[in-house]
Design an enzyme around this catalytic site. Structure first.
Site, PDB file in Angstrom:
ATOM      1  N   LYS A 162      -2.025   9.774  -9.441  1.00  0.00           N
ATOM      2  CA  LYS A 162      -2.603   8.602  -8.710  1.00  0.00           C
ATOM      3  C   LYS A 162      -3.969   8.296  -8.957  1.00  0.00           C
ATOM      4  CE  LYS A 162      -3.012   6.667  -4.012  1.00  0.00           C
ATOM      5  NZ  LYS A 162      -4.109   5.956  -4.466  1.00  0.00           N
ATOM      6  N   SER A 187       0.689  -1.204   0.113  1.00  0.00           N
ATOM      7  CA  SER A 187      -0.012   0.021  -0.095  1.00  0.00           C
ATOM      8  C   SER A 187       0.870   1.160  -0.194  1.00  0.00           C
ATOM      9  CB  SER A 187      -0.778  -0.011   1.240  1.00  0.00           C
ATOM     10  OG  SER A 187      -1.754  -1.157   1.061  1.00  0.00           O
ATOM     11  N   CYS A 236     -43.073  39.871   8.154  1.00  0.00           N
ATOM     12  CA  CYS A 236     -41.699  39.415   9.168  1.00  0.00           C
ATOM     13  C   CYS A 236     -40.452  40.176   8.630  1.00  0.00           C
ATOM     14  CB  CYS A 236     -41.602  37.853   8.927  1.00  0.00           C
ATOM     15  SG  CYS A 236     -40.102  37.249   9.611  1.00  0.00           S
TER      16      CYS A 236
HETATM   17  S1  IVH Z   1       2.802   2.611  -6.924  1.00  0.00           S
HETATM   18  C1  IVH Z   1       3.592   0.407  -3.363  1.00  0.00           C
HETATM   19  N1  IVH Z   1       1.756   4.216  -8.817  1.00  0.00           N
HETATM   20  O1  IVH Z   1      -2.800   3.544  -5.208  1.00  0.00           O
HETATM   21  C2  IVH Z   1       1.890   0.281  -4.064  1.00  0.00           C
HETATM   22  N2  IVH Z   1       0.166   3.029  -7.145  1.00  0.00           N
HETATM   23  O2  IVH Z   1      -3.121   3.984  -2.417  1.00  0.00           O
HETATM   24  C3  IVH Z   1       1.605   1.591  -4.856  1.00  0.00           C
HETATM   25  N3  IVH Z   1      -2.078   3.699  -7.489  1.00  0.00           N
HETATM   26  O3  IVH Z   1      -2.841   0.194  -4.452  1.00  0.00           O
HETATM   27  C4  IVH Z   1       2.245   1.077  -6.272  1.00  0.00           C
HETATM   28  N4  IVH Z   1      -1.893   5.290  -9.056  1.00  0.00           N
HETATM   29  O4  IVH Z   1      -3.232   0.698  -7.040  1.00  0.00           O
HETATM   30  C5  IVH Z   1       1.537   3.381  -7.610  1.00  0.00           C
HETATM   31  N5  IVH Z   1       0.976   5.781 -10.280  1.00  0.00           N
HETATM   32  C6  IVH Z   1       0.669   4.891  -9.108  1.00  0.00           C
HETATM   33  C7  IVH Z   1      -0.675   4.695  -8.682  1.00  0.00           C
HETATM   34  C8  IVH Z   1      -0.739   3.981  -7.656  1.00  0.00           C
HETATM   35  C9  IVH Z   1      -2.604   4.586  -8.324  1.00  0.00           C
HETATM   36  C10 IVH Z   1      -2.949   2.979  -6.562  1.00  0.00           C
HETATM   37  C11 IVH Z   1      -2.435   1.686  -6.465  1.00  0.00           C
HETATM   38  C12 IVH Z   1      -2.291   0.973  -4.950  1.00  0.00           C
HETATM   39  C13 IVH Z   1      -3.071   2.396  -4.232  1.00  0.00           C
HETATM   40  C14 IVH Z   1      -2.415   2.596  -2.903  1.00  0.00           C
END
Ligand code: IVH
Length: 711
Positions: free
Chosen positions: A121, A83, A459
C-alpha cells in the site's frame, strides 16, 4: 458515556475530522498524521455503531474524501475512484474474509476459499491515467472520486509513465495464458478503445531528502514528508517545477469493471499485463492462498518497511479472481473485494490523566504525562515525556485533554499535539510544583531556562540517578546492577553513594529479597571487574555536568598525552585528579569543542568540596584504569568522508567513528555525492538507498574492518 455525552462527542469528532480532512485532502496540508486522523475516525465509527440513531449522510464515515481545487481543469472520471476499507489486525482480516465468503455464498450458492493478491500500500497520491488507442490522453487526480483535477502536463513529466502503451509480442500474450479469441479481444480494447489505468505517484525517500537539503540551502521551506511532496508537486501549475520534483508512478490496476478484467481473470495476471504494457509494477506483490500466508507476508513487510526506497503504510489485500469482484460488489465508498491491511500507526489519540515530575541526575525536573493506555505502532503506551515547562506551555495541554502521542523507534513516546476542540470544560490546568517531590527543597528556575531544578545535591532522587548513571552501560558497565537493585541497596542502607558499591560483600546481599548465593556472587564479581575499565568510562561515570561520553574520551586522551609516554598502560585515578585540579577555567577551553559551559562545569567539579570528597572516597578502592592507546595510525583515510548507517556487530558507533578519525578520515551525518564511503551495518536506513542512488561506494562490516586493518 451516556447518550447525550455520546452525541456531543460525535459532533465534536465530526468537526475535527472534517477540519483535518480539508487540510489534508484539499489543501495538501497536514496538522496531524494520517495515523492520528484514523484513530479519530475509528472512534467516531465505533460511536456511530453503538448509537446508529446519530449516523447521518454527511458524516466523515459516509464520504469519499476531498474536493477538487479550482486552479486546474476539472477531470470527470468515467469510473469512480473508490476508497478502501481499513483493517488493523488479524481479527479484522478474518472478519472481512467471513463477510465476503458469506456474501459470495448468498449470491452464488457456492462456498469457496479465495486466493489473495497482496500488494504494497503505497503512501503517495492516487492518479488515474486515460489512454486512448494506446496513447496517454489525460492524467487526473482523484479529487472527490467522481471529479478530479486534470494534471496531464505534470503527469507527463513522470518518466515511469508511458506516453504510449507498449505493444505486446506474441510471446508476451501467451505468457498471460489467454486463448486466441481473448487475445484479439484484449488487443482491440487496449489499442482501439479507451482504458483507464490507476496507480500511485510517489516520491522516493532519497529524492525527497536531496530536494529538502537543496531547499534548506536556499533558505526555502522544506517539505513535510514524501507524501505531501508528491501532492504538492503534482498540483504545480508550472510543469517545469513538477519535472524537477522527480516522481515515480506505480500501477495498481485497471479501472473497475472493464471487459478486459474478465478476460485477464486474475489480479495477478492483470498486474503482469500492466507490466508488459510498460508500467512500473511492484515486485513485492505476491499471491497468497490463504490468510495465514497473508499474515506472514504482512509481518515480513512490516520489518522491511524502512529499507524500501519509498513510503508504504500497509498492504492492500485483493481477492485474486477478478470475476468474483462484481459478485462481491461495492458498499458505499469502498469495494468489498479488497482491504487495506494497515501497519499500526505510530501516532494515536488518547487522554492525559495526570502529570508527574521526575527528578533527574542534574536535579532537573521532567514532567511525564500519564496517559490512558493506548496502542501506538504495536506497543502499549501509558507514559509520554512532556520535556519541560515551556513544552507544556507550547502545547497548551491540560489534564483530561484528548491528545496525540507519537512513538518513533525506541525513543520515549512524546505528546505532539492537543486536540483542544474536543474540550468539554472539564479540563484542568497542570500544577507546576514549587518544591522537589522527593526532598521537598524549594525548586529553582535559572533565568532564561525552561528547566525547574532541585538545588539540593543531597536530594535522594539525584543521588539515586547518579548511582544509576555510574553503573550504566556507557559508564562503568556494572553488569546486573539496574535501577531496581540500586533502589533496593539504598533502601537497605547498604550504600549511600556509588563509592560504597565497592565495599559490598556477598554476605551483605544474601539477606536481601531475590538474592541467592550465586546471584550475590555474580554481582560482587561484576562490581570488582569494573575496577579496571577504560579511563574515559570512569571520567564519564563521575557524572560531571555537560561531560558526555565523547568529552570524556577527549579528557582521557589529553591526560595520557601530556602525562605519559606510550609505555604506560594503566593509571591510579588520584594522579588524574591532581592533574585536572591544575586546570583553570580558560585552560579547559583549549580542547576542541569545549566551550565556556563545559569549562566552568569541569572547573567547579574539581574545586567543589563535596565532589572532591566523593572522588577521594571512591579512589580508596583499587582502581587500575586503562589508558587510551597512544598508537599513531597511518593516515590512510586522510580527507576521506564516511557515513555510518545501520548497526555494526563488532564496534559501537562511537568506536567506529574513533577508528575512522584516528586514520585521518571524517564522519559526516548525511550522504552526498561527495561522500567517499557509506558503511552499512545491519538494517541500514535511508542513507543506504541514497548511497546506492548516488553510486557512493558502500562497504559492509567485513570490508570496513579489513580496511581498518589496512588489508
Ligand atoms: S487499489 C479501490 N492498490 O490507497 C481503490 N490502492 O486508501 C483502491 N493505494 O486511493 C485502489 N497502494 O491511492 C490500491 N496497491 C494498491 C494501493 C492503493 C496505495 C492507495 C490508493 C487509494 C488509497 C486508499
Amino acid at each position: 458515556m451516556d447518550k447525550a455525552e455520546a452525541k456531543k462527542r460525535i459532533d465534536k469528532l465530526r468537526q475535527e475530522i472534517d477540519h483535518h480532512r480539508y487540510l489534508y485532502h484539499v489543501l495538501d496540508k497536514e496538522e496531524i498524521s494520517e495515523g492520528a486522523l484514523d484513530a479519530l475516525k475509528n472512534e467516531l465509527f465505533k460511536l456511530e455503531q453503538a448509537y446508529p440513531e446519530f449516523v447521518s449522510p454527511n458524516s466523515p464515515t459516509q464520504r469519499v474524501a476531498g474536493k477538487p481545487l479550482d486552479k486546474f481543469k476539472k477531470a470527470v472520471h468515467k469510473e469512480r475512484l473508490l476508497s478502501l476499507f481499513d483493517a488493523f489486525s488479524k481479527d479484522d482480516m478474518k472478519d472481512w474474509e467471513d463477510r465476503i465468503m458469506k456474501v459470495y455464498r448468498e449470491n452464488t450458492g457456492k462456498a469457496e476459499a479465495f486466493d489473495y493478491y497482496c500488494e504494497l500500500k503505497l503512501d503517495g497520491l492516487a492518479i488515474s491515467l486515460t489512454y486512448n488507442k494506446g496513447v496517454l490522453l489525460r492524467g487526473a487526480t482523484r479529487g472527490n472520486g467522481q471529479v478530479g483535477e486534470d494534471v496531464t502536463l505534470n503527469v507527463k513529466t513522470i518518466s515511469s509513465i508511458p506516453l504510449t502503451l507498449r505493444n505486446l509480442s506474441d510471446k508476451d500474450w501467451q505468457s498471460l495464458g489467454l486463448n486466441s479469441e481473448e487475445i484479439s479481444e484484449a488487443k482491440k480494447i487496449v489499442f482501439n478503445l479507451e482504458i483507464d489505468i490507476r496507480g500511485e505517484a510517489v516520491m522516493l525517500k532519497s529524492v525527497f531528502e536531496s530536494l529538502n537539503k537543496e531547499y534548506k540551502k536556499q533558505g526555502l521551506n522544506v517539505m513535510a514528508n514524501p507524501r505531501n511532496a508528491v501532492a504538492g508537486s503534482i498540483r504545480q501549475l508550472d510543469p517545469k517545477i513538477a519535472a524537477k520534483r522527480k516522481m515515480t508512478f506505480f500501477v495498481y490496476g485497471l479501472a473497475g469493471s472493464s471487459t478486459l478484467k474478465s478476460i485477464l481473470k486474475t489480479r495477478e495476471i492483470e498486474d503482469k499485463f500492466l507490466g508488459l504494457l510498460g508500467f512500473k509494477t511492484l515486485k513485492h506483490n505476491k499471491l497468497c492462498s490463504n490468510l495465514d500466508e497473508v499474515f506472514d507476508l504482512y509481518r515480513n513487510l512490516e520489518k522491511k518497511r524502512d529499507t524500501l526506497s519509498f513510503l508504504i503504510d500497509g498492504m492492500v489485500v485483493k481477492v485474486n479472481d477478478l470475476r468474483i469482484w462484481p459478485v462481491l460488489g461495492v458498499v458505499g465508498k469502498a469495494p468489498r473485494y479488497m482491504m487495506a491491511y494497515k501497519f499500526s500507526a505510530e501516532q494515536a489519540t488518547t487522554k492525559l490523566k495526570a502529570v508527574i515530575w521526575q527528578v533527574g541526575r542534574t536535579g532537573a525536573l521532567t514532567p511525564t504525562a500519564i496517559l490512558e493506555p493506548v496502542n501506538v505502532g504495536g506497543a502499549t503506551v501509558s507514559r509520554a515525556t512532556l520535556h519541560n515547562i515551556d513544552e507544556i506551555g507550547r502545547l497548551g495541554i491540560k489534564i483530561n485533554d484528548t491528545i496525540i502521542v507519537e512513538r518513533a523507534g525506541d525513543v520515549i513516546p512524546k505528546v505532539v499535539k492537543v486536540l483542544s476542540n474536543l474540550r468539554i470544560g472539564e479540563e484542568k490546568n497542570i500544577k507546576i510544583p514549587s518544591t522537589c517531590p522527593v526532598c521537598h527543597s524549594p525548586l529553582i528556575r535559572p533565568e532564561g531556562e525552561a528547566v525547574l531544578r532541585c538545588p539540593n545535591s543531597k536530594c535522594g532522587a539525584i543521588n539515586f540517578q547518579n548511582i544509576v548513571h555510574f553503573a550504566s552501560k556507557g559508564a562503568m558497565n556494572i553488569d546486573g546492577l539496574g535501577d531496581k537493585l540500586i533502589a533496593q541497596l539504598l533502601e537497605a542502607g547498604l550504600i549511600s553513594d556509588s563509592a560504597d558499591l565497592y565495599s559490598l560483600k556477598v554476605d551483605d546481599l544474601l539477606p536481601l529479597e531475590r538474592f541467592a548465593k550465586k546471584s550475590a556472587e555474580n554481582l560482587i564479581t561484576s562490581i570488582s571487574e569494573s575496577l579496571s575499565r577504560d579511563l574515559y568510562r570512569l571520567i564519564y561515570a563521575l557524572g560531571i555536568r555537560q561531560v558526555g561520553e565523547e568529552s570524556s574520551q577527549v579528557l582521557a586522551k589529553a591526560f595520557t598525552n601530556s602525562k605519559f609516554n606510550s609505555q604506560k598502560k594503566v593509571v591510579k585515578p588520584l594522579e588524574l585528579i591532581e592533574f585536572f585540579k591544575s586546570y583553570s577555567q580558560e585552560d579547559w577551553q583549549v580542547f576542541e569543542d569545549f566551550g565556556p559551559a563545559i569549562a566552568s562545569s569541569l572547573f567547579n567539579f574539581f574545586h567543589d568540596k563535596d565532589s572532591l570528597a566523593f572522588v577521594a572516597k571512591l579512589f580508596k578502592y583499587e582502581f587500575e584504569l586503562i589508558l587510551p592507546k597512544k598508537t599513531v595510525y597511518s593516515q590512510i583515510f586522510k580527507d576521506k568522508s564516511f557515513v555510518l548507517t545501520g548497526s555494526l556487530n563488532s564496534l559501537t558507533r562511537a568506536e567506529a567513528k574513533d577508528r575512522i578519525k584516528a586514520l585521518g578520515g571524517k564522519v559526516v551525518s548525511s550522504v552526498s555525492k561527495n561522500t567517499d564511503y557509506v558503511i552499512a551495518g545491519s538494517e541500514p536506513g535511508s542513507k543506504y538507498e541514497k548511497a546506492k542512488k548516488l553510486e557512493v561506494r558502500i562497504l559492509n562490516e567485513t570490508e570496513f574492518l579489513n580496511m581498518l586493518e589496512n588489508k
